[in-house]
Design a protein around this motif. Structure first.
Motif: not given
Length: 386
Positions: A351-364
């Motif tokens: 989830a943290l990697v995905t948040a970095h990819l998106l540039g925003r929080p993801w699933r907490g």
């Protein structure tokens, strides 16, 4: 965005699962089958009980919630997710005092802890005379390879692809940003970002991508008994396990960890030693682990071992995983160095990697809340490794 995830172990599968669920294009690259490396050599620990307050505990708390969510989405049976709880026991009054102090710090950080005066009340087959312990209701377990496979199947249902091969290097544009990954057979997988989730080989994969990180192997053994009726209710381990996890000593360290599985076998660990990538069997380690387990659960003296397996825990020098974008090569994101906690920390890492990819929080997962895990902590000004 097209993302190549290098590594099909539990961490790579979790990264692929979350990135694909977020709508990103995902290709998972691995030279072998899913979960064939370190993932297949672990016990499936999902632990809060062994982590000091700080960056790793915060990631563990996020991951614990996401494991429950994965169980709801994929079905707990597909993961063999079992919220059995953990029991940490002390062998001396002095050790019990230190354990209570450690648990108090965890309680202040949001972990549920329960002091245990009579260990036999929770584990009737434990050795008599143990001075006490601490119960951690949130500790849990999964079957690691099943869980990795389930996460990867779910990623594929979201549109992810798999590719068999070995990452040979990065393809970059004129601005130095990643545009693809070259495999050992010469193929190029287009990519706007590459996630280094290669486990024990994360250091080598980082080097090939132009963003080396220091990932070191630490060998560990796990013993497996013959199938038995249910005898052990929790994940039970001795209080010195926490100190061994945090130690940087090169020599052999062992601390008793005992738990049952749904198949009836009992898993016994854990050993840690820095021997490079030496895979040889060490009968002395097996004997030491068996003796420690028998002291904690005397009935094990009459039980047969059916096998012992070993693998490598990938760790960073500061014993924290490295998760986040590498400033030296735009588009490279690391997700490795979890040591023996990779199973438990995988969903939070994904989830943290995905948040970095998106540039925003993801699933907490909010990158701003996990800056202590970024790779730049190892870099001096100018991007040079310290």
């Amino acid at each position: 965005m097209e993302v190549v995830v290098v590594g099909a172990g539990i961490v790579g599968a979790a990264c692929a699962f979350h990135a694909a669920a977020a709508g990103l294009g995902v290709t998972v690259l691995d030279r072998g089958p899913v979960g064939a490396g370190t993932t297949s050599r672990g016990e499936g620990n999902i632990l809060l009980s062994d982590k000091e307050p700080g960056p790793e505990l915060e990631l563990a708390r996020l991951s614990r919630d996401l494991w429950d969510r994965a169980g709801e989405e994929l079905g707990p049976e597909s993961l063999e997710l079992e919220a059995k709880g953990g029991l940490v026991v002390a062998s001396t009054p002095e050790a019990l005092g230190a354990l209570h102090a450690f648990a108090a710090r965890q309680t202040a950080a949001g972990v549920r802890t329960e002091a245990v005066e009579h260990v036999g009340d929770l584990e009737p087959h434990s050795a008599p005379g143990l001075p006490g312990g601490v119960h951690y209701p949130e500790d849990a377990q999964v079957q690691p390879v099943l869980a990795a496979a389930a996460l990867l199947r779910a990623a594929v249902r979201h549109g992810a692809r798999t590719h068999t091969g070995e990452a040979a290097g990065a393809v970059t544009g004129a601005d130095g940003r990643i545009t693809g990954v070259r495999t050992a057979d010469g193929a190029v997988l287009p990519a706007d970002a590459v996630v280094n989730a290669a486990g024990t080989w994360g250091g080598e994969v980082g080097r090939r991508l132009g963003a080396p990180v220091e990932i070191l192997p630490r060998r560990g053994f796990v013993l497996v008994t013959e199938p038995l009726p249910p005898m052990i209710r929790h994940k039970v381990y001795s209080a010195d396990y926490v100190a061994n996890v945090a130690s940087s000593d090169e020599g052999l360290e062992t601390s008793c960890v005992v738990e049952g599985t749904r198949a009836g076998t009992i898993l016994i660990g854990a050993s840690r030693e820095r021997v490079g990538f030496d895979t040889s069997m060490n009968p002395a380690v097996v004997a030491t682990l068996a003796a420690q387990a028998c002291r904690l659960f005397p009935f094990l003296r009459g039980v047969h071992l059916i096998r012992a397996y070993r693998g490598f825990r990938p760790y960073c020098p500061d014993h924290l995983p490295v998760i986040g974008p590498d400033p030296r090569v735009p588009g490279v994101i690391h997700a490795c160095g979890h040591e023996g906690a990779g199973i438990g920390l995988a969903p939070g890492t994904g989830a943290l990697v995905t948040a970095h990819l998106l540039g925003r929080p993801w699933r907490g997962a909010d990158p701003a809340a996990h800056t202590g895990l970024l790779p730049d902590r190892f870099l001096a000004p100018g991007g040079v490794p310290q």
